[in-house]
Design a protein around this motif. Structure first.
Motif, PDB file in Angstrom:
ATOM      1  N   PRO A   1       0.830  -1.206   0.000  1.00 24.56           N
ATOM      2  CA  PRO A   1       0.000   0.000   0.000  1.00 24.56           C
ATOM      3  C   PRO A   1       0.868   1.262   0.000  1.00 24.56           C
ATOM      4  CG  PRO A   1       0.114  -0.896   2.214  1.00 24.56           C
ATOM      5  CD  PRO A   1       0.832  -1.867   1.303  1.00 24.56           C
ATOM      6  N   PRO A   2       0.307   2.378  -0.447  1.00 27.73           N
ATOM      7  CA  PRO A   2       1.076   3.626  -0.421  1.00 27.73           C
ATOM      8  C   PRO A   2       1.324   4.070   1.015  1.00 27.73           C
ATOM      9  CG  PRO A   2      -1.186   4.043  -1.137  1.00 27.73           C
ATOM     10  CD  PRO A   2      -1.029   2.554  -1.000  1.00 27.73           C
ATOM     11  N   PRO A   3       2.469   4.687   1.272  1.00 26.84           N
ATOM     12  CA  PRO A   3       2.756   5.158   2.631  1.00 26.84           C
ATOM     13  C   PRO A   3       1.862   6.345   2.989  1.00 26.84           C
ATOM     14  CG  PRO A   3       4.442   5.925   1.115  1.00 26.84           C
ATOM     15  CD  PRO A   3       3.545   5.003   0.339  1.00 26.84           C
ATOM     16  N   THR A   4       1.673   6.557   4.282  1.00 28.56           N
ATOM     17  CA  THR A   4       0.866   7.682   4.751  1.00 28.56           C
ATOM     18  C   THR A   4       1.736   8.859   5.175  1.00 28.56           C
ATOM     19  OG1 THR A   4       0.830   6.760   6.981  1.00 28.56           O
ATOM     20  CG2 THR A   4      -1.011   6.180   5.507  1.00 28.56           C
ATOM     21  N   GLU A   5       3.047   8.658   5.186  1.00 29.77           N
ATOM     22  CA  GLU A   5       3.994   9.712   5.526  1.00 29.77           C
ATOM     23  C   GLU A   5       5.056   9.791   4.437  1.00 29.77           C
ATOM     24  OE1 GLU A   5       5.516   8.701   9.387  1.00 29.77           O
ATOM     25  OE2 GLU A   5       3.673   9.286  10.404  1.00 29.77           O
ATOM     26  N   LEU A   6       5.738  10.916   4.371  1.00 27.24           N
ATOM     27  CA  LEU A   6       6.809  11.127   3.396  1.00 27.24           C
ATOM     28  C   LEU A   6       7.915  10.096   3.580  1.00 27.24           C
ATOM     29  CD1 LEU A   6       8.213  12.920   1.219  1.00 27.24           C
ATOM     30  CD2 LEU A   6       9.114  14.283   3.110  1.00 27.24           C
ATOM     31  N   VAL A   7       8.310   9.467   2.483  1.00 26.77           N
ATOM     32  CA  VAL A   7       9.426   8.517   2.499  1.00 26.77           C
ATOM     33  C   VAL A   7      10.565   9.140   1.696  1.00 26.77           C
ATOM     34  CG1 VAL A   7      10.242   6.218   1.856  1.00 26.77           C
ATOM     35  CG2 VAL A   7       7.878   6.525   2.618  1.00 26.77           C
ATOM     36  N   ILE A   8      11.734   9.243   2.344  1.00 27.37           N
ATOM     37  CA  ILE A   8      12.915   9.830   1.712  1.00 27.37           C
ATOM     38  C   ILE A   8      13.991   8.754   1.639  1.00 27.37           C
ATOM     39  CG2 ILE A   8      14.738  11.572   1.913  1.00 27.37           C
ATOM     40  CD1 ILE A   8      12.769  13.221   3.611  1.00 27.37           C
ATOM     41  N   LYS A   9      14.523   8.555   0.441  1.00 22.15           N
ATOM     42  CA  LYS A   9      15.591   7.561   0.285  1.00 22.15           C
ATOM     43  C   LYS A   9      16.664   8.124  -0.638  1.00 22.15           C
ATOM     44  CE  LYS A   9      16.587   2.901  -1.268  1.00 22.15           C
ATOM     45  NZ  LYS A   9      16.078   1.733  -1.990  1.00 22.15           N
ATOM     46  N   ASP A  10      17.886   8.210  -0.154  1.00 17.45           N
ATOM     47  CA  ASP A  10      19.007   8.616  -0.989  1.00 17.45           C
ATOM     48  C   ASP A  10      19.459   7.416  -1.796  1.00 17.45           C
ATOM     49  OD1 ASP A  10      20.401  10.908   1.425  1.00 17.45           O
ATOM     50  OD2 ASP A  10      19.287  11.343  -0.397  1.00 17.45           O
ATOM     51  N   LEU A  11      19.379   7.538  -3.120  1.00 14.83           N
ATOM     52  CA  LEU A  11      19.831   6.483  -4.022  1.00 14.83           C
ATOM     53  C   LEU A  11      21.306   6.663  -4.342  1.00 14.83           C
ATOM     54  CD1 LEU A  11      16.744   6.614  -6.386  1.00 14.83           C
ATOM     55  CD2 LEU A  11      17.146   5.030  -4.476  1.00 14.83           C
ATOM     56  N   VAL A  12      21.724   7.924  -4.450  1.00 14.76           N
ATOM     57  CA  VAL A  12      23.129   8.301  -4.618  1.00 14.76           C
ATOM     58  C   VAL A  12      23.355   9.482  -3.678  1.00 14.76           C
ATOM     59  CG1 VAL A  12      24.878   9.233  -6.188  1.00 14.76           C
ATOM     60  CG2 VAL A  12      23.191   7.588  -7.042  1.00 14.76           C
ATOM     61  N   VAL A  13      24.333   9.376  -2.814  1.00 10.82           N
ATOM     62  CA  VAL A  13      24.640  10.477  -1.902  1.00 10.82           C
ATOM     63  C   VAL A  13      25.640  11.400  -2.574  1.00 10.82           C
ATOM     64  CG1 VAL A  13      25.593  11.108   0.351  1.00 10.82           C
ATOM     65  CG2 VAL A  13      24.192   9.040   0.115  1.00 10.82           C
ATOM     66  N   GLY A  14      25.253  12.656  -2.724  1.00  5.13           N
ATOM     67  CA  GLY A  14      26.124  13.636  -3.352  1.00  5.13           C
ATOM     68  C   GLY A  14      27.243  14.072  -2.438  1.00  5.13           C
ATOM     69  N   GLU A  15      28.217  14.747  -3.011  1.00  5.54           N
ATOM     70  CA  GLU A  15      29.359  15.230  -2.238  1.00  5.54           C
ATOM     71  C   GLU A  15      29.493  16.744  -2.293  1.00  5.54           C
ATOM     72  OE1 GLU A  15      32.921  13.124  -3.252  1.00  5.54           O
ATOM     73  OE2 GLU A  15      31.956  11.174  -3.027  1.00  5.54           O
ATOM     74  N   GLY A  16      28.554  17.420  -2.969  1.00  4.75           N
ATOM     75  CA  GLY A  16      28.620  18.866  -3.126  1.00  4.75           C
ATOM     76  C   GLY A  16      27.906  19.608  -2.017  1.00  4.75           C
ATOM     77  N   ALA A  17      27.547  20.858  -2.317  1.00  2.99           N
ATOM     78  CA  ALA A  17      26.855  21.727  -1.361  1.00  2.99           C
ATOM     79  C   ALA A  17      25.496  21.124  -1.010  1.00  2.99           C
ATOM     80  CB  ALA A  17      26.682  23.116  -1.958  1.00  2.99           C
ATOM     81  N   GLU A  18      25.018  21.460   0.162  1.00  5.80           N
ATOM     82  CA  GLU A  18      23.769  20.921   0.681  1.00  5.80           C
ATOM     83  C   GLU A  18      22.608  21.881   0.450  1.00  5.80           C
ATOM     84  OE1 GLU A  18      22.296  19.865   5.117  1.00  5.80           O
ATOM     85  OE2 GLU A  18      24.105  18.818   4.442  1.00  5.80           O
ATOM     86  N   ALA A  19      21.488  21.353  -0.029  1.00  5.22           N
ATOM     87  CA  ALA A  19      20.276  22.152  -0.199  1.00  5.22           C
ATOM     88  C   ALA A  19      19.733  22.521   1.177  1.00  5.22           C
ATOM     89  CB  ALA A  19      19.233  21.369  -0.984  1.00  5.22           C
ATOM     90  N   VAL A  20      19.248  23.762   1.296  1.00  8.41           N
ATOM     91  CA  VAL A  20      18.726  24.255   2.569  1.00  8.41           C
ATOM     92  C   VAL A  20      17.246  24.583   2.431  1.00  8.41           C
ATOM     93  CG1 VAL A  20      20.964  25.159   3.311  1.00  8.41           C
ATOM     94  CG2 VAL A  20      19.379  26.646   2.072  1.00  8.41           C
ATOM     95  N   PRO A  21      16.492  24.519   3.539  1.00  6.57           N
ATOM     96  CA  PRO A  21      15.074  24.896   3.471  1.00  6.57           C
ATOM     97  C   PRO A  21      14.928  26.316   2.924  1.00  6.57           C
ATOM     98  CG  PRO A  21      15.590  23.889   5.586  1.00  6.57           C
ATOM     99  CD  PRO A  21      16.907  24.108   4.885  1.00  6.57           C
ATOM    100  N   GLY A  22      14.011  26.492   2.004  1.00  4.47           N
ATOM    101  CA  GLY A  22      13.770  27.811   1.432  1.00  4.47           C
ATOM    102  C   GLY A  22      14.772  28.234   0.377  1.00  4.47           C
ATOM    103  N   GLY A  23      15.750  27.386   0.089  1.00  4.07           N
ATOM    104  CA  GLY A  23      16.765  27.719  -0.902  1.00  4.07           C
ATOM    105  C   GLY A  23      16.250  27.520  -2.316  1.00  4.07           C
ATOM    106  N   THR A  24      17.122  27.779  -3.268  1.00  4.08           N
ATOM    107  CA  THR A  24      16.809  27.585  -4.679  1.00  4.08           C
ATOM    108  C   THR A  24      17.643  26.410  -5.167  1.00  4.08           C
ATOM    109  OG1 THR A  24      16.325  29.917  -4.983  1.00  4.08           O
ATOM    110  CG2 THR A  24      16.880  28.680  -6.958  1.00  4.08           C
ATOM    111  N   VAL A  25      17.019  25.535  -5.946  1.00  5.02           N
ATOM    112  CA  VAL A  25      17.703  24.343  -6.426  1.00  5.02           C
ATOM    113  C   VAL A  25      17.595  24.231  -7.935  1.00  5.02           C
ATOM    114  CG1 VAL A  25      17.406  23.041  -4.279  1.00  5.02           C
ATOM    115  CG2 VAL A  25      15.649  22.891  -6.054  1.00  5.02           C
TER     116      VAL A  25
END
Length: 184
Positions: free
Chosen positions: A35-59
């Motif tokens: 069944p579909p999850p009822t909460e957000l599921v986050i999974k890193d498939l490839v972990v980057g090595e660069g700068a980190e995205a921040v809340p409210g930032g531009t991507v």
């Protein structure tokens, strides 16, 4: 190596192992089991090595989105052959909560329930009531420029006024802190 980012909002540690994880190429997403999850599921498939995205930032990202139930692809920057840049503010909550903490060069899968996507069924959007799966490649990130520039303008004006009052305006050296924020 898989890492979890527990950003704002609820996050469910359930994984959906249904995506190819070759960053730089359009991902292939298969139908998930269960069944579909009822909460957000986050999974890193490839972990980057660069700068980190921040809340409210531009991507800057490449992404593909499919419906959880049908596997139907409904949106893809890959299909348009160009990445897209936008501020996280104003996007669906699942993106606002699921992208911060991601690093440039990474690929992340978000499984977003209706409450963090387009709301319950009958909400007026054709994706209302749908659980969505996005696979996102983070190509670039920067702080929200408009706020940064505004703070810098106010700060520069205040410094200039204070320097004139103190008689030190001619001897001051401008700060580089408030230059434009480049992609990282």
């Amino acid at each position: 190596m898989m890492s979890w980012s527990f950003a704002m909002g609820s996050v469910c540690p359930t994984t959906v192992d249904t995506v190819t994880s070759t960053s730089g190429q359009k991902p292939e997403i298969e139908f998930p089991d269960g069944p579909p999850p009822t909460e957000l599921v986050i999974k890193d498939l490839v972990v980057g090595e660069g700068a980190e995205a921040v809340p409210g930032g531009t991507v800057e990202v490449h992404y593909v989105g499919v419906e959880f139930d049908t596997g139907e692809e409904f949106d893809s920057s890959w299909a348009r052959n160009e990445s897209i840049e936008f501020p996280l503010r104003g996007l669906i909550q699942g993106w606002q909560d699921g992208i911060p903490g991601m690093k440039v060069g990474g690929r992340r899968q978000l499984v977003i329930p209706p409450a963090q996507a387009y709301g319950p069924a009958g909400g007026g959007h054709r994706r209302s009531g749908k659980t969505l799966i996005f696979v996102i490649d983070l190509l670039g990130t920067r702080e929200h420029v408009a706020e940064t520039e505004l703070m810098c303008d106010v700060s520069a004006k205040s410094r200039a006024e204070a320097q004139v009052r103190a008689g030190t305006a001619a001897r001051s050296t401008p700060s580089n802190r408030c230059g434009s924020v480049p992609w990282q």
